[in-house]
Write a protein that holds these residues in place. Structure first.
Motif, PDB file in Angstrom:
ATOM      1  N   ALA A  15      -5.716  35.320 -30.289  1.00 39.34           N
ATOM      2  CA  ALA A  15      -5.674  35.240 -31.749  1.00 39.34           C
ATOM      3  C   ALA A  15      -4.715  36.279 -32.322  1.00 39.34           C
ATOM      4  O   ALA A  15      -3.938  35.985 -33.243  1.00 39.34           O
ATOM      5  N   THR A  18      -1.069  35.285 -31.686  1.00 36.66           N
ATOM      6  CA  THR A  18      -0.707  34.134 -32.524  1.00 36.66           C
ATOM      7  C   THR A  18      -0.406  34.580 -33.950  1.00 36.66           C
ATOM      8  O   THR A  18       0.565  34.137 -34.562  1.00 36.66           O
ATOM      9  N   GLU A  19      -1.238  35.454 -34.496  1.00 35.79           N
ATOM     10  CA  GLU A  19      -1.054  35.920 -35.865  1.00 35.79           C
ATOM     11  C   GLU A  19       0.122  36.886 -35.985  1.00 35.79           C
ATOM     12  O   GLU A  19       0.837  36.878 -36.991  1.00 35.79           O
ATOM     13  N   ARG A  67      -2.296  25.692 -28.939  1.00 40.96           N
ATOM     14  CA  ARG A  67      -2.712  25.363 -30.310  1.00 40.96           C
ATOM     15  C   ARG A  67      -4.115  24.771 -30.331  1.00 40.96           C
ATOM     16  O   ARG A  67      -4.911  25.073 -31.214  1.00 40.96           O
ATOM     17  N   TYR A  70      -6.568  27.608 -29.680  1.00 46.28           N
ATOM     18  CA  TYR A  70      -6.636  28.488 -30.854  1.00 46.28           C
ATOM     19  C   TYR A  70      -7.459  27.848 -31.967  1.00 46.28           C
ATOM     20  O   TYR A  70      -8.296  28.497 -32.596  1.00 46.28           O
ATOM     21  N   ALA A  71      -7.245  26.532 -32.202  1.00 48.36           N
ATOM     22  CA  ALA A  71      -7.994  25.838 -33.251  1.00 48.36           C
ATOM     23  C   ALA A  71      -9.489  25.844 -32.971  1.00 48.36           C
ATOM     24  O   ALA A  71     -10.306  25.890 -33.894  1.00 48.36           O
ATOM     25  N   MET A  74     -10.933  29.960 -33.087  1.00 43.86           N
ATOM     26  CA  MET A  74     -10.928  30.728 -34.322  1.00 43.86           C
ATOM     27  C   MET A  74     -12.237  30.636 -35.096  1.00 43.86           C
ATOM     28  O   MET A  74     -12.748  31.657 -35.587  1.00 43.86           O
ATOM     29  N   LEU A  77     -14.647  33.005 -33.363  1.00 49.64           N
ATOM     30  CA  LEU A  77     -14.384  34.419 -33.653  1.00 49.64           C
ATOM     31  C   LEU A  77     -14.825  34.777 -35.065  1.00 49.64           C
ATOM     32  O   LEU A  77     -15.378  35.866 -35.295  1.00 49.64           O
ATOM     33  N   ALA A  78     -14.591  33.870 -36.007  1.00 56.81           N
ATOM     34  CA  ALA A  78     -15.048  34.116 -37.376  1.00 56.81           C
ATOM     35  C   ALA A  78     -16.564  34.218 -37.426  1.00 56.81           C
ATOM     36  O   ALA A  78     -17.131  35.029 -38.159  1.00 56.81           O
ATOM     37  N   ARG A  99      -8.152  31.552 -44.531  1.00 53.97           N
ATOM     38  CA  ARG A  99      -7.059  30.615 -44.288  1.00 53.97           C
ATOM     39  C   ARG A  99      -7.496  29.233 -44.756  1.00 53.97           C
ATOM     40  O   ARG A  99      -8.489  28.693 -44.255  1.00 53.97           O
ATOM     41  N   GLY A 141      -6.093  26.834 -36.930  1.00 57.39           N
ATOM     42  CA  GLY A 141      -5.815  28.142 -37.505  1.00 57.39           C
ATOM     43  C   GLY A 141      -6.283  28.341 -38.923  1.00 57.39           C
ATOM     44  O   GLY A 141      -5.868  29.299 -39.569  1.00 57.39           O
ATOM     45  N   ASP A 143      -9.722  28.167 -41.914  1.00 56.38           N
ATOM     46  CA  ASP A 143     -11.176  28.240 -42.065  1.00 56.38           C
ATOM     47  C   ASP A 143     -11.740  27.053 -42.819  1.00 56.38           C
ATOM     48  O   ASP A 143     -12.893  26.651 -42.593  1.00 56.38           O
TER      49      ASP A 143
END
Length: 300
Positions: A15, A18-19, A67, A70-71, A74, A77-78, A99, A141, A143
């Motif tokens: 993450a 990527t950011e 990708r 990551y999708a 995320m 992780l949130a 996001r 990526g 929210d």
């Protein structure tokens, strides 16, 4: 088999890279060395068995597999961030980066003018807003997403915000030249501005609803667009007749730049939905954004 804490570390590094866009900036954010970040990524790639980043001397970018991963990670992780905040007694504090991916027309005509109020309510929150009509990798990526149209059969949590009428409009100058249609069928003799359905790639069909009756008209057009803002601008310029959601059209109608035609045939309704990943308790930043967008939608 016990949980491998290195997997969680690798996901966090994924993450961050990527950011940040490269290993060096990610290392600064994480308090690691660039070589430490590189090793963590290599371990994660070995664990999942695919290459996650395309690398060059200046930057790195996610591969297609990267990708997708990551999708999916995320939201997890949130959720971890939210759980830690709750344990720390900070659940009531809305902070961090939100996001969001929003339909361009709704973003431009409705949401953007009200974001100042939202940010004033939550001074510790940063909003990263992107616009798109498309559903493919809609949550990659981000929210939360906002889209017009019926929801698909995804595993996302879906909330309907509103249903807006579909209006048929034209510029006074166009009607002065071509006359005003008196029935839906008259439109076969007019130039239509067509809007492409982002899901099918085909122009939306033109339907007219009245008292349970539905009339579909096969209009002709030399101009097909995928951005409703461009279509409205072309319509204001007298290029042709356009069908649009009513949301956002009020300023053009009030200024006389556009005129409603066939108002008795405008009973078709089109929905607007929000989407967020399926979790029992979404992060506080997502909850307050959903509540705010609902508040804005209720005021329309």
């Amino acid at each position: 088999m016990g949980f491998d804490t290195r997997l969680l570390t690798g996901v966090g590094v994924l993450a961050a890279v990527t950011e940040a866009g490269n290993f060096a900036r990610a290392a600064e954010t994480l308090g690691l060395t660039p070589s430490g970040v590189s090793r963590a990524v290599a371990r994660l790639e070995a664990r999942v068995g695919v290459r996650l980043f395309d690398r060059n001397p200046r930057e790195v970018s996610l591969t297609e597999e990267g990708r997708r991963l990551y999708a999916q990670v995320m939201p997890l992780l949130a959720g971890l961030d939210e759980a830690v905040a709750e344990v720390a007694g900070a659940a009531a504090v809305v902070r961090g980066r939100l996001r969001v991916s929003v339909d361009p027309w709704f973003a431009r005509m409705v949401l953007a003018p009200t974001l100042k109020q939202f940010l004033a309510r939550y001074p510790m929150l940063q909003v990263d807003l992107s616009t798109s009509n498309y559903r493919e990798e809609m949550m990659a990526g981000v929210d939360v997403a906002v889209r017009f149209g019926p929801p698909d059969g995804s595993s996302l949590i879906v909330r309907k915000l509103l249903e807006t009428p579909i209006l048929t409009v034209a510029a006074p100058a166009y009607l002065n030249r071509h006359g005003e249609p008196r029935s839906p069928h008259d439109l076969v003799h007019h130039e239509a501005l067509l809007f492409r359905d982002p899901q099918t790639g085909l122009p939306f069909p033109w339907e007219f609803h009245r008292g349970g009756e539905i009339v579909e008209v096969k209009v002709s057009s030399r101009l097909v667009l995928d951005d409703p803002s461009v279509a409205v601008s072309a319509c204001v310029a007298g290029q042709g007749v356009f069908q649009s959601v009513a949301v956002g059209l009020a300023p053009f109608l009030e200024r006389g730049e556009l005129v409603r035609i066939l108002p008795d045939w405008s009973e078709e309704l089109y929905p607007l939905y929000t989407y967020h990943p399926s979790r029992h308790l979404p992060p506080a930043k997502v909850r307050v954004f959903l509540d705010f967008v609902r508040e804005v939608a209720d005021g329309l």
